[in-house]
Enzyme design. Structure first.
Site, short mmCIF file in Angstrom:
data_model
loop_
_atom_site.label_atom_id
_atom_site.label_comp_id
_atom_site.label_asym_id
_atom_site.label_seq_id
_atom_site.Cartn_x
_atom_site.Cartn_y
_atom_site.Cartn_z
N LYS A 55 11.54 45.73 -72.45
CA LYS A 55 10.57 45.45 -73.50
C LYS A 55 8.96 44.94 -73.30
O LYS A 55 8.29 45.70 -73.77
CB LYS A 55 10.93 45.56 -74.62
N GLN A 99 14.51 40.25 -81.30
CA GLN A 99 15.79 40.88 -80.98
C GLN A 99 16.78 40.09 -81.35
O GLN A 99 17.33 39.35 -81.86
CB GLN A 99 16.03 40.54 -79.33
N ASP A 122 9.14 47.06 -85.36
CA ASP A 122 11.02 48.30 -85.45
C ASP A 122 11.45 48.59 -86.41
O ASP A 122 11.76 49.72 -86.52
CB ASP A 122 11.86 46.82 -84.76
N1 GUN Z 1 18.99 45.26 -81.17
C1 GUN Z 1 19.38 45.86 -80.28
N2 GUN Z 1 18.46 46.83 -80.38
C2 GUN Z 1 17.02 46.59 -81.75
C3 GUN Z 1 16.36 47.10 -81.86
O1 GUN Z 1 15.92 48.24 -82.15
N3 GUN Z 1 15.64 46.01 -81.71
C4 GUN Z 1 15.57 44.55 -81.96
N4 GUN Z 1 14.81 44.19 -82.30
N5 GUN Z 1 16.75 44.28 -81.87
C5 GUN Z 1 17.53 45.06 -81.84
#
Ligand code: GUN
Length: 280
Positions: A55, A99, A122
């Site tokens: 990311k 995350q 998110d």
């Molecule tokens: N863990 C798995 N997918 C995601 C996501 O889209 N955002 C976050 N913050 N954690 C995740």
């Protein structure tokens, strides 16, 4: 044979839009307005480590400043919440992502609630009364964009969502409702799943069960969107039996190269949208 929805190509288009949107923003408001995303990683989950690095790289590619914050596995909930509070007040970041999953001593619900809505990149704190202009969770937002790119209108269509997670299933059903679809949500306790999936004009599957959806569960000519990413034999496989279902569907998203790249691209798009709205 179905048209294969090219998530990789659409995601590239979205990234280009974000890159040029950021250039415009910085030209208009100065370098201080450049989007910056805090990526919080708690603990030693290797998958999460890799995802956060990915990311951060995505951010750099479009001109977003990533700030990775690594916290130890034993971090106390209170410490994390007060750290998020600090980031909420920090004008040098306009977007915060923590995350998931987090270690078990931390409540995911409290953690997500602590993130200021105006920095929730998110889109996890979206309200039930959100409208089309509000930031949406990245995967549903990416799927809506995929459908638009192929001129697939959901208005009045029967959309069946399989899965009710907070990240995909629930926000997906809300996005579809906002766009005038008729929505059925199925889940692990649904009885006679195929009786519902067979009615779908548009079938969206997000359960994390390799090849759950077989050709006999799909209506001829349906649009099938596969959110699954499973590794039963080491290689990524979706929740849909792609080889067979692609013979019945009109459009189908592949795994990999379908929804995954769109989710990644919409995180960047959400970051830009938050930065545009952000007033320091
Ligand atoms: N863990 C798995 N997918 C995601 C996501 O889209 N955002 C976050 N913050 N954690 C995740």
């Amino acid at each position: 044979m179905a048209v294969i929805i090219d998530g990789t190509a659409i995601a590239e288009k979205v990234r280009n839009e974000v890159r040029s949107g950021i250039s415009d923003l910085v030209r208009e408001r100065g370098e201080a307005a450049r989007p910056s995303m805090a990526l919080i990683l708690v603990g030693n989950n290797m998958v999460s480590h890799n995802l956060v690095r990915m990311k951060a790289r995505d951010c750099e590619q479009v001109g977003i400043i990533p700030r990775i914050i690594e916290l130890p596995e034993e971090t106390h909930e209170d410490a994390l919440l007060s750290f998020i509070e600090t980031l909420n007040r920090d004008d040098s970041v306009n977007a915060i992502l923590c995350q998931l999953p987090v270690p078990q001593q931390i409540s995911t619900k409290k953690l997500l609630a602590a993130i200021d809505t105006s920095k929730d990149v998110d889109g996890f704190t979206a309200r039930i009364d959100a409208d089309k202009t509000d930031i949406a969770a990245c995967t549903p937002a990416g799927i809506m964009r995929m459908l638009r790119e192929y001129d697939i209108d959901v208005k009045g269509k029967h959309c069946v969502v399989v899965g009710r997670s907070n990240i995909v299933g629930k926000p997906m059903s809300i996005q579809l409702l906002l766009h005038d679809a008729t929505v059925t949500v199925c889940h692990s306790k649904t009885q006679n799943l195929s009786s519902f999936t067979k009615q779908a004009d548009i079938l969206i599957v997000a359960v994390g069960h390799a090849r759950l959806i077989t050709a006999d569960m799909v209506k001829e000519g349906a649009v099938v969107i596969d959110v699954g990413m499973n590794y039963p034999e080491g290689k990524p496989v979706g929740d849909v039996d792609f080889a067979e279902v692609s013979k019945r569907a009109s459009y189908i998203s592949p795994v990999p190269g379908g929804v995954g790249p769109m989710t990644r691209a919409y995180l960047l798009k959400n970051c830009l949208e938050l930065a545009k709205q952000y007033r320091r």
